[in-house]
Each structure stands twice: as C-alpha cells, then as structure tokens.
Design a protein around this motif. Structure first.
Motif, PDB file in Angstrom:
ATOM      1  N   TYR A 153       7.955   5.863  -6.938  1.00 54.73           N
ATOM      2  CA  TYR A 153       6.432   4.804  -6.923  1.00 54.73           C
ATOM      3  C   TYR A 153       6.825   4.394  -8.472  1.00 54.73           C
ATOM      4  CZ  TYR A 153       2.942   7.540  -4.830  1.00 54.73           C
ATOM      5  OH  TYR A 153       2.452   8.889  -3.339  1.00 54.73           O
ATOM      6  N   ASP A 154       8.180   4.847  -8.539  1.00 52.75           N
ATOM      7  CA  ASP A 154       7.711   3.581 -10.363  1.00 52.75           C
ATOM      8  C   ASP A 154       8.489   2.408  -9.351  1.00 52.75           C
ATOM      9  OD1 ASP A 154       7.164   4.794 -11.967  1.00 52.75           O
ATOM     10  OD2 ASP A 154       8.733   5.587 -12.697  1.00 52.75           O
ATOM     11  N   VAL A 155       9.163   2.434  -8.365  1.00 47.72           N
ATOM     12  CA  VAL A 155      10.282   1.225  -7.801  1.00 47.72           C
ATOM     13  C   VAL A 155       8.740   0.545  -5.950  1.00 47.72           C
ATOM     14  CG1 VAL A 155      11.654   0.631  -6.517  1.00 47.72           C
ATOM     15  CG2 VAL A 155      11.968   2.756  -8.317  1.00 47.72           C
ATOM     16  N   ILE A 156       7.896   1.028  -5.312  1.00 49.01           N
ATOM     17  CA  ILE A 156       7.411   0.818  -5.068  1.00 49.01           C
ATOM     18  C   ILE A 156       6.171   0.284  -5.172  1.00 49.01           C
ATOM     19  CG2 ILE A 156       9.051   1.414  -2.370  1.00 49.01           C
ATOM     20  CD1 ILE A 156       7.522   3.447  -2.415  1.00 49.01           C
ATOM     21  N   ASP A 157       5.355  -0.275  -4.713  1.00 46.50           N
ATOM     22  CA  ASP A 157       3.749  -0.709  -4.755  1.00 46.50           C
ATOM     23  C   ASP A 157       3.074   0.105  -3.491  1.00 46.50           C
ATOM     24  OD1 ASP A 157       4.014  -2.229  -6.568  1.00 46.50           O
ATOM     25  OD2 ASP A 157       4.390  -4.140  -5.476  1.00 46.50           O
ATOM     26  N   VAL A 158       1.868   1.107  -3.971  1.00 45.77           N
ATOM     27  CA  VAL A 158       1.511   2.026  -2.564  1.00 45.77           C
ATOM     28  C   VAL A 158       0.045   1.918  -3.127  1.00 45.77           C
ATOM     29  CG1 VAL A 158       1.709   4.320  -1.854  1.00 45.77           C
ATOM     30  CG2 VAL A 158       3.713   3.239  -3.377  1.00 45.77           C
ATOM     31  N   PRO A 159      -0.303   0.804  -2.393  1.00 48.03           N
ATOM     32  CA  PRO A 159      -1.745   1.012  -1.953  1.00 48.03           C
ATOM     33  C   PRO A 159      -2.385   2.315  -2.524  1.00 48.03           C
ATOM     34  CG  PRO A 159      -1.272   0.215  -0.339  1.00 48.03           C
ATOM     35  CD  PRO A 159       0.356   0.341  -1.173  1.00 48.03           C
ATOM     36  N   GLU A 160      -3.334   2.753  -2.899  1.00 46.37           N
ATOM     37  CA  GLU A 160      -4.216   4.069  -3.211  1.00 46.37           C
ATOM     38  C   GLU A 160      -4.808   4.894  -1.768  1.00 46.37           C
ATOM     39  OE1 GLU A 160      -4.605   5.977  -5.769  1.00 46.37           O
ATOM     40  OE2 GLU A 160      -3.477   4.372  -6.941  1.00 46.37           O
ATOM     41  N   VAL A 161      -4.966   4.012  -0.942  1.00 47.15           N
ATOM     42  CA  VAL A 161      -5.085   4.714   0.492  1.00 47.15           C
ATOM     43  C   VAL A 161      -3.975   4.889   1.380  1.00 47.15           C
ATOM     44  CG1 VAL A 161      -5.192   2.614   1.589  1.00 47.15           C
ATOM     45  CG2 VAL A 161      -6.240   4.012   2.309  1.00 47.15           C
ATOM     46  N   LEU A 162      -3.276   4.668   0.608  1.00 50.30           N
ATOM     47  CA  LEU A 162      -1.752   5.781   0.994  1.00 50.30           C
ATOM     48  C   LEU A 162      -1.195   6.291   0.442  1.00 50.30           C
ATOM     49  CD1 LEU A 162      -0.178   1.866   2.498  1.00 50.30           C
ATOM     50  CD2 LEU A 162      -2.003   3.799   3.647  1.00 50.30           C
ATOM     51  N   LYS A 163      -1.192   7.213  -0.518  1.00 51.47           N
ATOM     52  CA  LYS A 163      -0.499   7.160  -1.733  1.00 51.47           C
ATOM     53  C   LYS A 163      -0.452   9.104  -0.875  1.00 51.47           C
ATOM     54  CE  LYS A 163      -0.379   4.935  -6.145  1.00 51.47           C
ATOM     55  NZ  LYS A 163      -0.917   5.500  -7.638  1.00 51.47           N
ATOM     56  N   PRO A 164      -1.780   9.296  -0.634  1.00 51.75           N
ATOM     57  CA  PRO A 164      -1.630  11.004   0.898  1.00 51.75           C
ATOM     58  C   PRO A 164      -0.324  10.651   0.992  1.00 51.75           C
ATOM     59  CG  PRO A 164      -4.052  10.251   0.700  1.00 51.75           C
ATOM     60  CD  PRO A 164      -3.394   8.881   0.053  1.00 51.75           C
ATOM     61  N   PHE A 165       0.023  10.224   1.869  1.00 51.49           N
ATOM     62  CA  PHE A 165       0.572  10.198   3.024  1.00 51.49           C
ATOM     63  C   PHE A 165       2.326   9.863   2.935  1.00 51.49           C
ATOM     64  CE2 PHE A 165      -3.649   8.955   3.644  1.00 51.49           C
ATOM     65  CZ  PHE A 165      -4.262   9.733   5.030  1.00 51.49           C
ATOM     66  N   VAL A 166       2.563   8.943   1.826  1.00 54.26           N
ATOM     67  CA  VAL A 166       3.562   8.540   0.824  1.00 54.26           C
ATOM     68  C   VAL A 166       3.659   9.554   0.079  1.00 54.26           C
ATOM     69  CG1 VAL A 166       4.957   6.211  -0.073  1.00 54.26           C
ATOM     70  CG2 VAL A 166       3.276   5.557   0.936  1.00 54.26           C
ATOM     71  N   ASN A 167       5.541  10.336   0.447  1.00 56.18           N
ATOM     72  CA  ASN A 167       5.490  11.483   0.031  1.00 56.18           C
ATOM     73  C   ASN A 167       6.280  10.617  -1.572  1.00 56.18           C
ATOM     74  OD1 ASN A 167       5.387  13.277   0.972  1.00 56.18           O
ATOM     75  ND2 ASN A 167       6.697  12.850   2.400  1.00 56.18           N
ATOM     76  N   ASP A 168       5.952  11.183  -2.920  1.00 61.05           N
ATOM     77  CA  ASP A 168       7.338  10.480  -4.094  1.00 61.05           C
ATOM     78  C   ASP A 168       8.455  11.266  -4.061  1.00 61.05           C
ATOM     79  OD1 ASP A 168       7.429   9.037  -6.354  1.00 61.05           O
ATOM     80  OD2 ASP A 168       6.255   9.934  -7.454  1.00 61.05           O
ATOM     81  N   PHE A 169       9.580  10.523  -4.946  1.00 53.20           N
ATOM     82  CA  PHE A 169      10.744  11.622  -5.022  1.00 53.20           C
ATOM     83  C   PHE A 169      11.256  10.905  -6.276  1.00 53.20           C
ATOM     84  CE2 PHE A 169      15.320  10.860  -5.078  1.00 53.20           C
ATOM     85  CZ  PHE A 169      15.327  11.993  -4.446  1.00 53.20           C
TER      86      PHE A 169
END
Length: 307
Positions: A153-169
C-alpha cells in the motif's frame, strides 16, 4: 535470459551470509528475540535463481541475494525457505520486488509435483507435493532511516473502494543502523558485531568495539570494507594469517588505524617532495632529504606532472 551482475558489495554480502550460523543468527535475532528457533545445522543451500516466462515468451531470471531451506533436525523434511535481500539505499519498489521473489519461490513448489504411473492400469496421475512457507528478510544498512515503503500500500495508489479487494503485503525490514542496543544483544555471532558498529555510529558517531572474537574474519572484513566504504578493512586481511579465528574487532581497528597513519605519512612525504620539486630543487637533493632514490623521486614528480 536476464542476468544480474554482481558488484563487490553483492559478492561480499553473499559470501558472509552463505554461512549457516550467520543466517540462523540473523533470523533468530531479527524475528524471534534471539531464541534459537532456526538452528544452523538445519539449514541447507537453496537455489537462489528462479526462472519465469514473460508474456512475450522470453525466459527471465530472478536471483535472491541468499536463499536457504530450513529443514527438520534430521535434514529430511523441508519446513520453510528463508531468503535475504541486502540494501544500501531505500528502494521504493521493494515490496513489489519481494512479492516477485516470494511468488516465484511458491511457483517453484508447484513444479515439485510428480507425475506417477499406476503400474496396474498404466494411468498417469499427479501427486501433489507439500507446500512450504517462504520468508524474506530485507537487511538495510543505509544512512537514512527507512520509514517507507514497508508494504504494498506504500507503493501503489489504491482507491478506498478497491481496498477490500486488494491484498496488502508487508516486508520484513531490518533497519540495522536504527536497531536499539537491546536488540543488538539478541544476535550472538558475527552479525552482532556488524549491527553494533552501525548502531553506535548512527547514535553517537563513534565506536567502542565489542570484546568478542570474529568467527569468519575473511568474509566479515570484506563485508565491513564495502559497507563502510573503507578499503582498509579488506587490506588488513593479510595481517591475520589464514583468516585466523579468534581475532577481535579492537585488534582489527588497531591495524586499520595503523594503515591509515602509514598512508597519511606517505601522502605527507609525497606532498613535501612535490613542493620541493616545484621550487626547482634538484632531484638529487630532494632524494637525499626524503631518503629515497632518485628514481623514486622522479616517479612522484611525473605522477604529479611536475617533471
């Protein structure tokens, strides 16, 4: 096929971390508060290279800095893969790089599945191999604190609406110069000496060496040379016969400082000779004053473009 060229720093770090006791010490001190969860005798070398095929069909290769399999105490069953990545500078794409290393390692596990032929029916079927965890540690020795990136999440811009579907690492980062003195004590071997050096320099700008022997002096001093950018550490290797064990950091520093003084005296003598030659004093007189041969003085003059 992509090729990763290794510089002096890469080679020195890999040589030092090739020792099983060094790897076990770094892992135990960094992840388990110094408890001996990983034992040196349970580590075996793993293949640091992994290959993958890109969309255009070209085979690419990823290379970890260091990779070890962690086995059971009988070295019969693999329990995990441990990998190291060494950094002197902050890499904003480090989480993506580590994802790549870990992903390829997991992909390699899929390739361990076997095709077995039933002798009675002649049918072929796949036997699924066991899957093992992969752990990567990033060892950072840079002057600036590594505050970010620590996760995807520090590297890519993740819209709030997508955060539930984008796994952090997240990455396992060891910011060596910013460790606490208490944390340094959790290491037991040569890495403790290295970590202690960087922590003291970062905190107070001076260094009082630990009174403990260096177990792998050859690779230790070569690594110190590239990490500190001070070639004297590798130059003093010749002062310690056959990379003798038992040498302590205080002895190393004595030799390093002696070489520094000797180099300073040589530079001072050369400067004096150059100044005398610039004043058109004859080479014979300069040689007599400097207690050198005429040929040696002439060489110094030519190097300085005076003669």
């Amino acid at each position: 096929m992509g090729v990763k060229l290794m510089g002096e720093k890469d080679i020195a770090q890999k040589n030092f971390e090739a020792y099983n006791d060094v790897v076990a010490d770094i892992v135990n001190g960094s992840l388990f508060n110094g408890r001996e969860i990983i034992k040196a005798e349970s580590l075996v070398d793993a293949q640091p290279f992994s290959q993958y095929k890109a969309a255009e069909g070209i085979i690419h290769e990823l290379e970890r800095d260091v990779a070890k399999y962690c086995m059971d105490m009988h070295c019969n069953v693999r329990l995990a893969l441990v990998g190291f990545e060494n950094q002197m500078a902050i890499d904003w794409d480090m989480p993506i790089r580590v994802i790549g290393y870990d992903g390829i390692s997991y992909r390699d596990e899929l390739n361990q599945d076997e095709i077995v032929v039933d002798e009675r029916t002649g049918r072929r079927h796949k036997v699924r191999g066991k899957r093992y965890p992969v752990i990567t540690l990033v060892l950072y020795f840079g002057a600036r604190p590594w505050k970010k990136p620590l996760c995807l999440y520090d590297v890519i811009d993740v819209p709030e609406v997508l955060k539930p579907f984008v796994n952090d690492f997240k990455i396992n980062l060891i910011d060596v110069p910013r460790l606490t003195p208490e944390h340094v004590k959790k290491y037991k071997g040569d890495f403790q000496i290295i970590a202690d050096y960087f922590v003291q320099q970062s905190r107070q700008g001076e260094y009082v060496p630990l009174n403990k022997p260096i177990q792998h002096p050859d690779s230790f001093l070569k690594l110190m040379s590239v990490l500190t950018r001070d070639k004297r550490y590798s130059e003093v290797l010749e002062d310690f016969a056959d990379g003798q064990e038992g040498v302590k950091m205080c002895e190393v520093l004595d030799r390093v400082e002696a070489r520094g003084r000797a180099a300073g005296e040589v530079i001072g003598a050369e400067k004096m000779i150059q100044n005398m030659l610039k004043e058109n004093i004859s080479i014979e007189v300069v040689a007599k004053v400097a207690r050198m041969t005429v040929e040696q003085v002439a060489l110094i003059g030519k190097k300085a473009a005076i003669l």
